[in-house]
Design a protein around this motif. Sequence first.
Motif, short mmCIF file in Angstrom:
data_model
loop_
_atom_site.label_atom_id
_atom_site.label_comp_id
_atom_site.label_asym_id
_atom_site.label_seq_id
_atom_site.Cartn_x
_atom_site.Cartn_y
_atom_site.Cartn_z
N ARG A 214 0.69 -1.26 0.10
CA ARG A 214 -0.01 0.03 -0.04
C ARG A 214 0.92 1.14 -0.08
N ALA A 215 1.90 1.35 0.76
CA ALA A 215 2.95 2.60 0.77
C ALA A 215 3.51 2.64 -0.69
N ALA A 216 4.00 1.42 -1.20
CA ALA A 216 4.37 1.64 -2.51
C ALA A 216 3.18 2.32 -3.82
N ILE A 218 0.87 4.12 -2.68
CA ILE A 218 0.67 5.60 -2.42
C ILE A 218 1.91 6.52 -2.77
N GLN A 219 3.14 5.80 -2.73
CA GLN A 219 4.19 6.44 -3.24
C GLN A 219 4.29 6.71 -4.81
N ALA A 220 3.84 5.63 -5.29
CA ALA A 220 3.60 5.76 -6.71
C ALA A 220 2.88 6.94 -7.15
N ASP A 221 1.53 6.69 -6.42
CA ASP A 221 0.51 7.81 -6.75
C ASP A 221 1.11 9.27 -6.35
N LEU A 222 1.75 9.28 -5.32
CA LEU A 222 2.52 10.64 -4.82
C LEU A 222 3.56 11.03 -6.06
N ARG A 223 4.29 10.14 -6.17
CA ARG A 223 5.28 10.49 -7.38
C ARG A 223 4.47 11.05 -8.65
N ASP A 224 3.63 10.27 -9.24
CA ASP A 224 2.76 10.52 -10.23
C ASP A 224 2.10 12.04 -10.21
N ARG A 226 3.36 14.41 -8.12
CA ARG A 226 4.30 15.48 -8.14
C ARG A 226 4.78 15.55 -9.55
#
Length: 385
Positions: A214-216, A218-224, A226
């Motif tokens: 889930r963190a991965a 979220i991090q991917a969504d956050l990276r996208d 950004r």
Amino acid sequence: MHLKALTLRGFKSFASATTLRFEPGITCVVGPNGSGKSNVVDALTWVMGEHSAKSLRGGKMEDVIFAGTTGRPPLGRAEVSLTIDNSDGALPIEYAEVTITRIMFRNGGSEYQINGDTCRLLDIQELLSDSGIGREMHVIVGQGQLDSVLHADPMGRRAFIEEAAGVLKHRKRKEKALRKLDAMQANLARVQDLTDELRRQLKPLGRQAAVARRAAVIQADLRDARLRLLADDLVRLREALQAEVADEAALKERKEATEEVLRTALRREALLEDEVRRLTPRLQRAQQTWYELSQLAERVRGTVSLADARVKSATAAPVEERRGRDPEEMEREAARVREQEAELEAALEAAERALEDTVAHREELERSLAAEERRLKDVARAIAD
């Protein structure tokens, strides 16, 4: 198969390299006490892998190295080579002659070699185990060992008989296999313990893995997100840059146009200044003419006033007094005076008109010059901005 040669170098009392050659059959070594007969047997035992200093009649293993004498310094290593005739193939090796070498250094290190190739002690023991010789095969009977055989208990005698019958190698292999089985059993127990521990950790690890996934995400969504924001910022900045470039180009064009207008205004100002300098003498001459004409008009008006007074006085005088001058002559004189007055008035009007035209032209030039100066100031401020 038989022993062919034994070479000793730095082993106990053999400081120099000494080679003993054996022939098939029985070889006897004779000599007085202390000549090194037992050292030959110890060398055979040592080269075949003996690790007990007590069995070699010493306190520690480094005692096998030549300790030196009053006339010779001690050596730093001991080396023994045993050459075996293997023409009958008794040893499981494809050589007709096998040389086993053992080297020990004074720092405790040791090396084993078979025909010059470095090997392990285990390799030498397995090579000799099938031939009936070795450090524990009882083919070497040392001092005091017969007494131990004669006074041994039944279990001890059985061990001696088994070793003499060649059972030792199988017992060693069995012990080795048992040790491997014990080690394998211990490894299996350890693996079982690790498996149980891992099974206990599977659930929390599963939860942690879910959280990590889930963190991965979220991090991917956050990276996208950004990256999208950065892309939007990049597009906006590019548009702003293009607008700035366009504005800069427009400003450059405006600056060039303004500079051209400034140059034109400067040229026009120079022309106007030249026109002013050229018209200034004419204005001065026109003013001088106007002053002269004004003075002449004043004199004419005075003359006319004098003539009118004379006419009045002539008209009002007695007849006998008027007879002194001819009336026609006086009328002609008055006509001449009036003509002169008319001419002077015309000249004065012309001079006044010329003066007015000159003043108006000068005022127009001054206004044009002031307008050009204001325009130059505006252009200079625009260039400065």
